[in-house]
Design an enzyme around this catalytic site. Structure first.
Site, PDB file in Angstrom:
ATOM      1  N   GLU A  85      11.355 -23.457  24.308  1.00 55.66           N
ATOM      2  CA  GLU A  85      12.354 -22.672  23.620  1.00 55.66           C
ATOM      3  C   GLU A  85      13.945 -23.268  23.832  1.00 55.66           C
ATOM      4  O   GLU A  85      14.330 -23.025  24.809  1.00 55.66           O
ATOM      5  CB  GLU A  85      12.036 -21.323  23.904  1.00 55.66           C
ATOM      6  CG  GLU A  85      13.067 -20.285  23.101  1.00 55.66           C
ATOM      7  CD  GLU A  85      12.400 -20.389  21.599  1.00 55.66           C
ATOM      8  OE1 GLU A  85      13.299 -20.001  20.432  1.00 55.66           O
ATOM      9  OE2 GLU A  85      10.993 -20.409  21.380  1.00 55.66           O
ATOM     10  N   ASP A  86      14.268 -23.441  22.845  1.00 55.19           N
ATOM     11  CA  ASP A  86      15.988 -23.668  22.657  1.00 55.19           C
ATOM     12  C   ASP A  86      16.427 -24.736  23.652  1.00 55.19           C
ATOM     13  O   ASP A  86      17.234 -24.550  24.538  1.00 55.19           O
ATOM     14  CB  ASP A  86      16.715 -22.389  22.809  1.00 55.19           C
ATOM     15  CG  ASP A  86      16.799 -21.602  21.625  1.00 55.19           C
ATOM     16  OD1 ASP A  86      16.117 -22.026  20.675  1.00 55.19           O
ATOM     17  OD2 ASP A  86      17.099 -20.358  21.636  1.00 55.19           O
ATOM     18  N   LYS A 105      11.429 -13.466  23.347  1.00 53.96           N
ATOM     19  CA  LYS A 105      10.311 -14.145  22.685  1.00 53.96           C
ATOM     20  C   LYS A 105       9.114 -13.421  23.045  1.00 53.96           C
ATOM     21  O   LYS A 105       7.951 -13.283  22.399  1.00 53.96           O
ATOM     22  CB  LYS A 105      10.166 -15.406  22.816  1.00 53.96           C
ATOM     23  CG  LYS A 105      11.139 -16.218  22.165  1.00 53.96           C
ATOM     24  CD  LYS A 105      10.689 -16.711  20.582  1.00 53.96           C
ATOM     25  CE  LYS A 105      11.681 -17.690  20.017  1.00 53.96           C
ATOM     26  NZ  LYS A 105      11.190 -17.990  18.746  1.00 53.96           N
ATOM     27  N   ARG A 117      20.626 -25.005  24.473  1.00 45.59           N
ATOM     28  CA  ARG A 117      20.838 -24.783  22.998  1.00 45.59           C
ATOM     29  C   ARG A 117      20.347 -23.650  22.504  1.00 45.59           C
ATOM     30  O   ARG A 117      19.530 -23.429  21.735  1.00 45.59           O
ATOM     31  CB  ARG A 117      20.381 -25.888  22.014  1.00 45.59           C
ATOM     32  CG  ARG A 117      20.697 -26.077  20.549  1.00 45.59           C
ATOM     33  CD  ARG A 117      19.681 -26.518  19.761  1.00 45.59           C
ATOM     34  NE  ARG A 117      18.622 -25.510  19.744  1.00 45.59           N
ATOM     35  CZ  ARG A 117      18.251 -24.774  18.815  1.00 45.59           C
ATOM     36  NH1 ARG A 117      18.748 -24.974  17.803  1.00 45.59           N
ATOM     37  NH2 ARG A 117      17.190 -23.868  18.954  1.00 45.59           N
ATOM     38  N   ASP A 132       8.866 -24.260  20.066  1.00 45.31           N
ATOM     39  CA  ASP A 132       8.916 -23.416  18.632  1.00 45.31           C
ATOM     40  C   ASP A 132      10.067 -23.754  17.871  1.00 45.31           C
ATOM     41  O   ASP A 132      10.049 -23.519  16.510  1.00 45.31           O
ATOM     42  CB  ASP A 132       9.303 -21.926  19.278  1.00 45.31           C
ATOM     43  CG  ASP A 132       9.219 -20.819  18.244  1.00 45.31           C
ATOM     44  OD1 ASP A 132       8.328 -20.766  17.449  1.00 45.31           O
ATOM     45  OD2 ASP A 132      10.262 -20.159  18.082  1.00 45.31           O
ATOM     46  N   ASP A 133      11.206 -24.334  18.421  1.00 44.99           N
ATOM     47  CA  ASP A 133      12.157 -24.588  17.540  1.00 44.99           C
ATOM     48  C   ASP A 133      11.778 -25.956  16.492  1.00 44.99           C
ATOM     49  O   ASP A 133      12.304 -25.974  15.524  1.00 44.99           O
ATOM     50  CB  ASP A 133      13.382 -25.257  18.253  1.00 44.99           C
ATOM     51  CG  ASP A 133      13.998 -24.163  19.101  1.00 44.99           C
ATOM     52  OD1 ASP A 133      14.240 -23.001  18.852  1.00 44.99           O
ATOM     53  OD2 ASP A 133      13.768 -24.227  20.433  1.00 44.99           O
ATOM     54  N   TYR A 135      15.295  -9.339  19.664  1.00 42.03           N
ATOM     55  CA  TYR A 135      15.596 -10.690  19.580  1.00 42.03           C
ATOM     56  C   TYR A 135      16.827 -11.174  18.706  1.00 42.03           C
ATOM     57  O   TYR A 135      17.677 -10.429  18.748  1.00 42.03           O
ATOM     58  CB  TYR A 135      14.119 -11.222  18.860  1.00 42.03           C
ATOM     59  CG  TYR A 135      14.039 -12.665  18.753  1.00 42.03           C
ATOM     60  CD1 TYR A 135      14.126 -13.782  19.865  1.00 42.03           C
ATOM     61  CD2 TYR A 135      13.641 -13.352  17.549  1.00 42.03           C
ATOM     62  CE1 TYR A 135      13.985 -14.919  19.856  1.00 42.03           C
ATOM     63  CE2 TYR A 135      13.670 -14.662  17.545  1.00 42.03           C
ATOM     64  CZ  TYR A 135      13.909 -15.504  18.513  1.00 42.03           C
ATOM     65  OH  TYR A 135      13.521 -16.869  18.557  1.00 42.03           O
ATOM     66  N   ASN A 148      20.447 -19.355  12.938  1.00 43.86           N
ATOM     67  CA  ASN A 148      20.686 -18.205  13.751  1.00 43.86           C
ATOM     68  C   ASN A 148      21.670 -18.406  14.839  1.00 43.86           C
ATOM     69  O   ASN A 148      22.087 -19.576  15.203  1.00 43.86           O
ATOM     70  CB  ASN A 148      19.371 -17.569  14.450  1.00 43.86           C
ATOM     71  CG  ASN A 148      18.395 -17.313  13.491  1.00 43.86           C
ATOM     72  OD1 ASN A 148      18.527 -16.479  12.842  1.00 43.86           O
ATOM     73  ND2 ASN A 148      16.974 -17.867  13.629  1.00 43.86           N
TER      74      ASN A 148
END
Length: 636
Positions: free
Chosen positions: A296-297, A217, A199, A319-320, A146, A475
């Site tokens: 996610e993202d 993930k 993203r 999650d973001d 990850y 990150n």
């Protein structure tokens, strides 16, 4: 009296299971525990010989016993020495350690990518051993599977692709997704991580190559939460599925790259984009009604909109927005404790936030709700809590003078007159805001590496807190707003530091350690997913997310907090996940959202949740651990 109660309850529970087994014959079969000479309940397989060795779910390599080799026609296809799984891992680790002799730090380190390749090849040939290695060395290899290494993997995924993992839905598949979803061989899927690649971390639009983030993930779901990745149905069986929704890319470099694996067209937008996501959601929830979908993202433009569109009808979360917010809340609550103040003082914290994207605004929204609840959870409390935040984006301080302000950031726009009294204005720079506000917390979710410059950190010396907190949460590593070395050397020893990516602790001299806390989302999302699954909750509520964050914040002891430790070590991730999942289950029951899971119905779940030890035991017993099953061939 308590013994009588426990015995009565146990008898009642057993009688309930017996009655259910009369209705459901498979429950009787599941309760029997016949074993083979190897001492394990057998798993029936419909393949033998080289087919078994080429199947990562069943392959054990040199660990096949001699009786299994005879049963499965493997004698002569493997070296004669039967090795234990421990010996296999030792042999694998020797090879992997060779790469670390001249290893360098940082996400551009080619050795990190080489380690990822070796781990990925192990995953391809022997899934059980892969997860045994990952779980046993989670602190060391989580950064490989990850963040930060997964960012480098995603950037190079078209060249690294070898074996398909997960599913790909694209704009070209419109009208076909309902049938496509049946191409996945599992009749049950419990967890999906989906991205559109728009993203990825702080790296921007990586298109179809973003599938690497979903794979990473789900590896952590398996390692941390015990979500079973295997198709075999024995004891209990969870299933995970990484998904990429390819609607094109606006990355011109990828569009011009003939080796790029995705659609070479610009991204869909507006109603066309929404239609693709709607079709995907309808398809997966039609085939797997109880699946949990983690977004996610997704770029900020869509992250909030999609969350609000689906969260009240489906078991899903982003999650973001929500995971990052939960980890940040846990860290912020820990920072209050580390400053030597009671947690109830959190609503008094002055917080400067650098970054107004989905992660930044998600954290601010969650922190505001937490403050409001501590202040009595009234409308006035919720309204007044927003005054504790100063949000700065690429154009400076956001005030109500800002033109075309993002609706999600609007509630946190500072009043112009109030800002003026503080010596601030629309667009004031980050260093100006820090200097004038003198915050207790400087929180970075900007995706801009080095944003917390020497000038900004010098300004933080004026904080009204005796122990200011610096959260450089972006990150991967190169996007962190500052390093712990910079923070401790410029601001001083008496600070609290946390980051999104892993950094080493700082030696402050005289035996003192400056703790580099990693506020990694993996502290929460595995437990949120597992807790939702085991509760059978209809949705994932704000209360469930808040319970997860508060349980994480309480995990650290008082002595550890006073030393500047606000997050526990990653090495404890399975125990942390168990605690977080238990908190989520209990909250789902309290909110009357829980419908039970498998042979545990809602009423029995309510009884379990009346005792903290019982709910923890329920979660722990439901977590898969990678062990080789005994295989028995059955003609298909």
């Amino acid at each position: 009296m308590s013994n009588f109660y426990n015995q009565t309850r146990a008898a009642s529970s057993l009688m309930g299971r017996f009655k259910r087994s009369l209705i459901n014959p498979t429950a009787v079969t599941r309760a029997r525990c016949f074993t083979t000479a190897e001492g394990h309940r057998p798993t029936l397989v419909h393949k033998r010989s080289l087919d078994i060795l080429h199947d990562p779910w069943f392959n054990k390599g040199t660990a096949f016993s001699m009786t299994e080799r005879d049963r499965l026609d493997l004698r002569g296809l493997l070296p004669p020495n039967v090795m234990s799984s421990e010996q296999q891992i030792e042999r694998f680790m020797v090879d992997l350690k060779r790469l670390e002799v001249q290893a360098r730090d940082g996400p551009s380190d080619p050795n990190a990518l080489a380690k990822w390749r070796i781990l990925n090849r192990l995953h391809d040939r022997n899934e059980t051993m892969y997860y045994k290695v990952l779980i046993a060395n989670i602190e060391e290899y989580a950064p490989i599977v990850y963040t930060p290494t997964v960012g480098l993997v995603c950037q190079n995924y078209s060249g690294l692709f070898r074996r398909p993992r997960g599913m790909y839905f694209s704009a070209e598949d419109r009208g076909e997704m309902m049938s496509m979803v049946y191409n996945w061989p599992a009749d049950q899927v419990d967890m999906i991580v989906v991205t559109d690649g728009s993203r990825i971390l702080g790296l921007g639009d990586l298109g179809v190559q973003g599938i690497g983030i979903a794979i990473g993930k789900l590896d952590l779901y398996v390692a941390a939460a015990g979500i079973n990745p295997q198709r075999v149905c024995y004891s209990f069986s969870y299933l995970v599925l990484p998904v990429m929704i390819d609607v094109g890319t606006n990355n011109e470099k990828l569009l011009k790259n003939p080796l790029y694996l995705g659609l070479q067209q610009h991204r869909l937008d507006g109603d066309e984009y929404i239609a693709v996501i709607d079709e995907f959601m309808e398809a997966v929830f039609t085939r797997w009604p109880n699946v949990i979908v983690q977004f996610e993202d997704f770029q900020s433009k869509w992250a909030f909109k999609l969350l609000q569109r689906y969260r009240n009808a489906h078991r899903m979360f982003n999650d973001d927005v929500q995971g990052t917010a939960g980890v940040a809340i846990a860290g912020l609550l820990g920072a209050v404790r580390a400053q030597g103040r009671p947690m109830i003082d959190f609503p008094k914290q002055k917080i400067v936030v650098a970054g107004a994207g989905s992660a930044g605004i998600g954290v601010v929204n969650a922190a505001r709700k937490t403050m409001a609840r501590m202040l009595g959870n009234t409308e006035h409390a919720f309204d007044s809590a927003k005054s504790q935040f100063w949000v700065v984006d690429a154009n400076g301080l956001i005030t109500d003078e800002r033109e075309n302000i993002d609706p999600d950031a609007l509630p946190f726009a500072r009043n112009t007159n109030e800002a003026g009294r503080q010596g601030l204005r629309e667009g004031s720079s980050l260093v100006e805001v820090v200097r004038q506000v003198r915050p207790d917390v400087l929180l970075g979710l900007s995706g801009v590496g080095g944003l917390f410059s020497k000038e900004v950190l010098e300004a933080l010396k004026g904080s009204t807190s005796a122990k200011p907190a610096i959260f450089a949460m972006s990150n991967p590593t190169k996007n962190a707003e500052c390093t712990p070395e910079e923070a401790f050397s410029i601001v001083g020893d008496n600070i609290i530091f946390a980051s999104g990516s892993p950094f080493r602790d700082v030696d402050l001299g005289n035996g003192q350690i400056g703790h580099s806390n990693q506020g990694n989302n993996m502290y929460l999302f595995p437990g949120i997913g597992l807790g939702t699954l085991l509760s059978g909750s209809r949705i994932i509520s704000d209360g469930m997310l808040q319970a997860a964050a508060e349980r994480l914040a309480a995990y650290i002891t008082e002595d550890e907090v006073l030393k500047g430790m606000i997050f526990p070590p990653i090495s404890k991730i399975r125990d942390i996940t168990k605690e977080v999942a238990a908190a989520v289950v209990k909250e789902a029951v309290e909110e009357d959202l829980a419908e039970g899971y498998r042979d545990i119905d809602a009423r029995e779940l309510q009884k379990i949740c009346q005792n903290e030890e019982e709910v923890l035991e329920y979660v722990e017993n439901s977590m898969w651990s990678p062990e080789y099953p005994t295989l028995v061939y059955k003609r298909g």
